[in-house]
Design an enzyme around this catalytic site. Structure first.
Site, mmCIF file in Angstrom:
data_model
loop_
_atom_site.group_PDB
_atom_site.id
_atom_site.type_symbol
_atom_site.label_atom_id
_atom_site.label_comp_id
_atom_site.label_asym_id
_atom_site.label_seq_id
_atom_site.Cartn_x
_atom_site.Cartn_y
_atom_site.Cartn_z
ATOM 1 N N LYS A 76 2.132 -0.212 16.686
ATOM 2 C CA LYS A 76 2.677 0.379 15.447
ATOM 3 C C LYS A 76 3.741 1.412 15.784
ATOM 4 C CE LYS A 76 -1.583 -0.699 13.064
ATOM 5 N NZ LYS A 76 -2.941 -0.319 12.707
ATOM 6 N N GLN A 106 -6.890 4.637 12.316
ATOM 7 C CA GLN A 106 -7.192 3.357 12.974
ATOM 8 C C GLN A 106 -8.698 3.084 12.894
ATOM 9 O OE1 GLN A 106 -4.891 1.093 14.308
ATOM 10 N NE2 GLN A 106 -6.705 -0.207 14.356
ATOM 11 N N ASP A 152 -1.348 2.201 4.745
ATOM 12 C CA ASP A 152 -2.000 0.890 4.657
ATOM 13 C C ASP A 152 -2.034 0.338 3.234
ATOM 14 O OD1 ASP A 152 -2.737 0.098 7.202
ATOM 15 O OD2 ASP A 152 -4.526 1.362 7.214
#
Ligand code: NAP
Length: 304
Positions: free
Chosen positions: A53, A97, A120
């Site tokens: 990422k 995460q 997200d």
């Protein structure tokens, strides 16, 4: 093989190239979008996802801010780190995460994320906005869930028509199937969706009716070629570890039997299909959050 490829690698590269332009435009105004990541513990797979990422952000010129805690961190320490990311002006949007250590209530932590900084798009407030059909471009803060948004973008950029299509989604999980059903049935997308799951009595019959099949169950090679309407588009989203390769790497399998390629009109490979799209859409959420902040700043200046 007859199916044409829904190429997630090329499409994600195209999206990242567009994002690079948008990041450069923000830079002219002194704004640098920043992705924050919170990693708890030292799980190798989680670390590699986070590294990926950060690399994606660097590719488009966005910053990334990494926060790490040891696997012994308790709920209060993790909550403090989330509050720190909420307040850090260099962090435009961030992710926690997953998985967190088993003793930590993940939902309690995820709910602490400022919804306007939710990279997200899975914060309850943002999922609520999706249910209400709020337009993500005009709402003050409404990032879309990355995998479902990546799937829609992949279909759209290959000219696979959603309007009027019958879509069978396999799996009602919260990261893919359930929000995808909401996204596909929004006004403008206008697909007709059947959301299936492990208790669906005749999965094959549901899939045979579909023009588009999206498999997100995490069940290796579940979807068989004789279930597919000839010419249908099939997207293989599920990923399951099924063993170890001779070189010690994880051997992964998708939800779609590879022989489906002989019947389908379109097929997204796995890997190389939806995975890269998910990553591109995460960066897109960060850039979009920075653009929303910039627009709010202009409004505040004009209003002052
Ligand atoms: P999840 O929460 O575990 O949900 C899985 C869903 O699949 C459940 O609704 C389950 O039904 C259903 N299911 C399982 N086996 C089935 C079967 N044999 N027949 C029909 N339905 C079945 O998973 P998720 O988080 O939504 O993720 C789904 C898959 O996508 C996972 O493999 C995940 O690794 C993968 N994924 C890929 C990406 C990517 O970027 N490529 C991103 C996110 C997730 P019940 O509800 O009845 O149990």
């Amino acid at each position: 093989m007859t199916a044409r490829i829904l190429n997630g690698i090329e499409t994600a590269a195209e999206i990242k190239s567009e994002l690079r332009t948008r990041v450069a435009r923000l830079a002219e105004r002194g704004i640098v979008p920043g992705l924050g990541t919170l990693l708890v513990g030292d799980d190798a797979a989680s670390r590699s996802y986070v590294t990926g990422k950060h690399r994606d952000c660097a590719e488009v010129g966005a910053a990334s801010i990494s926060v790490e805690l040891p696997s012994t961190a308790d709920l209060a320490e993790i909550a403090d780190a989330v509050r720190g990311l909420n307040e850090d002006p260099a962090v435009t949007a961030f992710i926690v995460q997953l998985p967190l250590p088993a003793r930590v209530d993940e939902n309690a932590i995820l709910e602490l994320i400022d919804p306007s900084k939710d990279a997200d798009g899975l914060h309850p407030v943002n999922l609520g906005r999706l249910v209400l059909g709020v337009d993500p471009l005009t709402a003050p803060a409404a990032p879309l869930p990355c995998t479902p948004a990546g799937i829609v973008e992949l279909l759209d950029r290959h000219g696979v028509e959603l309007r009027g299509a019958r879509v069978a989604v396999v799996g009602r999980g919260i990261t893919v199937g359930r929000p995808l059903g909401l996204l596909l049935t929004r006004r403008g997308a206008d697909a007709t969706v059947t959301l299936t799951h492990s208790r669906t009595p005749d999965l094959a019959a549901e899939i045979r009716r579909a023009d588009i099949v999206i498999a997100a169950a995490g069940a290796p090679h579940l979807v068989k070629p004789d279930w597919i309407k000839p010419g249908a588009a099939v997207l293989d989203v599920g990923v399951t570890r099924v063993g170890t390769t001779a070189s010690g790497r994880a051997k992964l399998a998708g939800d779609v039997d590879p022989a489906v390629a002989e019947v389908a009109g379109w097929l997204s490979p796995n890997p190389g299909g939806v995975g890269p799209m998910t990553r591109a859409l995460l960066v897109s959420n960060v850039v979009e959050a920075a653009e929303r902040n910039a627009a709010l700043l202009v409004e505040a200046t004009v209003g002052a």
